[in-house]
Design an enzyme around this catalytic site. Structure first.
Site, PDB file in Angstrom:
ATOM      1  CE  LYS A  14     -18.851  13.962  11.590  1.00  0.00           C
ATOM      2  NZ  LYS A  14     -20.124  14.288  11.116  1.00  0.00           N
ATOM      3  NE  ARG A  89     -24.731  16.099   7.906  1.00  0.00           N
ATOM      4  CZ  ARG A  89     -24.219  16.114   9.687  1.00  0.00           C
ATOM      5  NH1 ARG A  89     -24.039  16.774   9.222  1.00  0.00           N
ATOM      6  NH2 ARG A  89     -24.231  15.231  10.159  1.00  0.00           N
ATOM      7  NE  ARG A 128     -23.864   9.660  18.632  1.00  0.00           N
ATOM      8  CZ  ARG A 128     -23.329   9.743  17.920  1.00  0.00           C
ATOM      9  NH1 ARG A 128     -22.309  10.291  17.468  1.00  0.00           N
ATOM     10  NH2 ARG A 128     -24.352   9.334  16.453  1.00  0.00           N
ATOM     11  NE  ARG A 134     -27.272  12.427  18.508  1.00  0.00           N
ATOM     12  CZ  ARG A 134     -25.984  12.998  17.306  1.00  0.00           C
ATOM     13  NH1 ARG A 134     -24.563  13.489  17.585  1.00  0.00           N
ATOM     14  NH2 ARG A 134     -26.306  12.880  16.150  1.00  0.00           N
ATOM     15  NE  ARG A 145     -27.482  10.263  12.145  1.00  0.00           N
ATOM     16  CZ  ARG A 145     -26.737   9.993  13.586  1.00  0.00           C
ATOM     17  NH1 ARG A 145     -27.744   9.382  14.115  1.00  0.00           N
ATOM     18  NH2 ARG A 145     -25.396  10.303  13.825  1.00  0.00           N
TER      19      ARG A 145
HETATM   20  P1  ADP Z   1     -23.612  13.033  12.958  1.00  0.00           P
HETATM   21  O1  ADP Z   1     -23.159  13.052  11.842  1.00  0.00           O
HETATM   22  O2  ADP Z   1     -23.066  11.583  13.847  1.00  0.00           O
HETATM   23  O3  ADP Z   1     -24.865  12.059  12.210  1.00  0.00           O
HETATM   24  P2  ADP Z   1     -23.676  15.511  13.267  1.00  0.00           P
HETATM   25  O4  ADP Z   1     -24.814  15.817  14.358  1.00  0.00           O
HETATM   26  O5  ADP Z   1     -23.057  16.262  12.265  1.00  0.00           O
HETATM   27  O6  ADP Z   1     -24.637  14.013  13.249  1.00  0.00           O
HETATM   28  O7  ADP Z   1     -26.158  15.972  12.605  1.00  0.00           O
HETATM   29  C1  ADP Z   1     -27.312  15.453  13.197  1.00  0.00           C
HETATM   30  C2  ADP Z   1     -28.315  15.156  12.131  1.00  0.00           C
HETATM   31  O8  ADP Z   1     -28.603  16.777  11.408  1.00  0.00           O
HETATM   32  C3  ADP Z   1     -28.605  14.807  11.252  1.00  0.00           C
HETATM   33  O9  ADP Z   1     -28.980  13.773  10.821  1.00  0.00           O
HETATM   34  C4  ADP Z   1     -29.309  16.367   9.639  1.00  0.00           C
HETATM   35  O10 ADP Z   1     -30.179  15.669   9.555  1.00  0.00           O
HETATM   36  C5  ADP Z   1     -29.166  17.494  10.655  1.00  0.00           C
HETATM   37  N1  ADP Z   1     -27.630  17.930   9.939  1.00  0.00           N
HETATM   38  C6  ADP Z   1     -26.386  18.651  10.678  1.00  0.00           C
HETATM   39  N2  ADP Z   1     -25.627  18.687   9.136  1.00  0.00           N
HETATM   40  C7  ADP Z   1     -26.682  19.049   8.751  1.00  0.00           C
HETATM   41  C8  ADP Z   1     -25.954  19.733   7.230  1.00  0.00           C
HETATM   42  N3  ADP Z   1     -25.600  20.403   7.114  1.00  0.00           N
HETATM   43  N4  ADP Z   1     -27.170  19.786   6.415  1.00  0.00           N
HETATM   44  C9  ADP Z   1     -28.652  19.628   6.627  1.00  0.00           C
HETATM   45  N5  ADP Z   1     -28.474  19.025   7.784  1.00  0.00           N
HETATM   46  C10 ADP Z   1     -27.588  18.679   9.047  1.00  0.00           C
END
Ligand code: ADP
Length: 191
Positions: A14, A89, A128, A134, A145
């Site tokens: 993404k 989310r 990654r 990360r 996740r």
């Molecule tokens: P990915 O989609 O690859 O899991 P992201 O960088 O989008 O990675 O998100 C990493 C983490 O950040 C998530 O696992 C969550 O803990 C937190 N996070 C990101 N966006 C949100 C959101 N909208 N609501 C709650 N937690 C979030």
């Protein structure tokens, strides 16, 4: 102005596709994961709070995430359009987004869901993990996740499909192949 939400499981690419789309369309990229990670790096209060959830592979509470997104939408640049990566989310966040956009007089044009089989997600995640290190790409955290995505995020695809906003795009292929599929979507053609 084009308002886009990008949905997809962790590991689908993404973030990579988000960068291609915003470069092509000249719109701001709003990534909640990126905002959290830069706050974690800078050691801010928000970063410390977010880290305690992110490192476990669970969601940061809506009470933290939604005001952060709402504040971002008060900036002028979103009037050109926007790409949201990582928000909403869950269904509550989807409802909050509707209210935030309505409050700013903005609209959502398309929700793009990137799709790929689980074995590909796991493969991309381990690559990654080696490159970026990360904290949430460790296999056991990644599994959580993925589960969070399936149980909490996937239902919002139906919510947007019911509003005729959902476009599902095959996320399997090279970066360029997937970008080309996204950029060919009718909703992304110049208006
Ligand atoms: P990915 O989609 O690859 O899991 P992201 O960088 O989008 O990675 O998100 C990493 C983490 O950040 C998530 O696992 C969550 O803990 C937190 N996070 C990101 N966006 C949100 C959101 N909208 N609501 C709650 N937690 C979030």
């Amino acid at each position: 102005m084009t308002g886009i939400v990008l949905l997809g499981p962790p590991g689908v690419g993404k973030g990579t596709q988000a960068r291609q789309i915003v470069a092509q369309l000249g719109i701001p990229n709003i990534s909640t994961g990126h905002i959290f990670r830069s706050n974690m790096k800078a050691g801010t209060e928000l970063g410390r709070l977010a880290a305690s959830y992110i490192d476990q592979g669970t969601f940061v509470p809506d009470s933290v995430t939604t005001p952060m997104v709402a504040a971002r939408f008060t900036a002028d640049d979103v009037r050109r359009g926007f790409l949201l990566d990582g928000y909403p989310r869950n269904l509550t966040q989807a409802h909050s987004l509707r209210d935030i956009l309505a409050g700013e007089g903005l609209t959502l044009d398309v929700v793009i869901e990137l799709d790929a089989p689980e074995e590909i997600l796991v493969k991309q995640m381990s690559r990654r993990a080696e490159i970026e290190g990360r904290s949430d790409d460790k296999p056991e955290v990644f599994a959580r996740r993925l589960n969070e995505y399936k149980t909490r995020t996937e239902p919002i695809a139906t919510y947007y499909a019911d509003q005729d906003l959902l476009a599902v795009v095959d996320g399997v292929g090279t970066i360029e192949e997937v970008s080309a599929r996204i950029l060919a979507l009718p909703a992304l053609q110049a208006k």
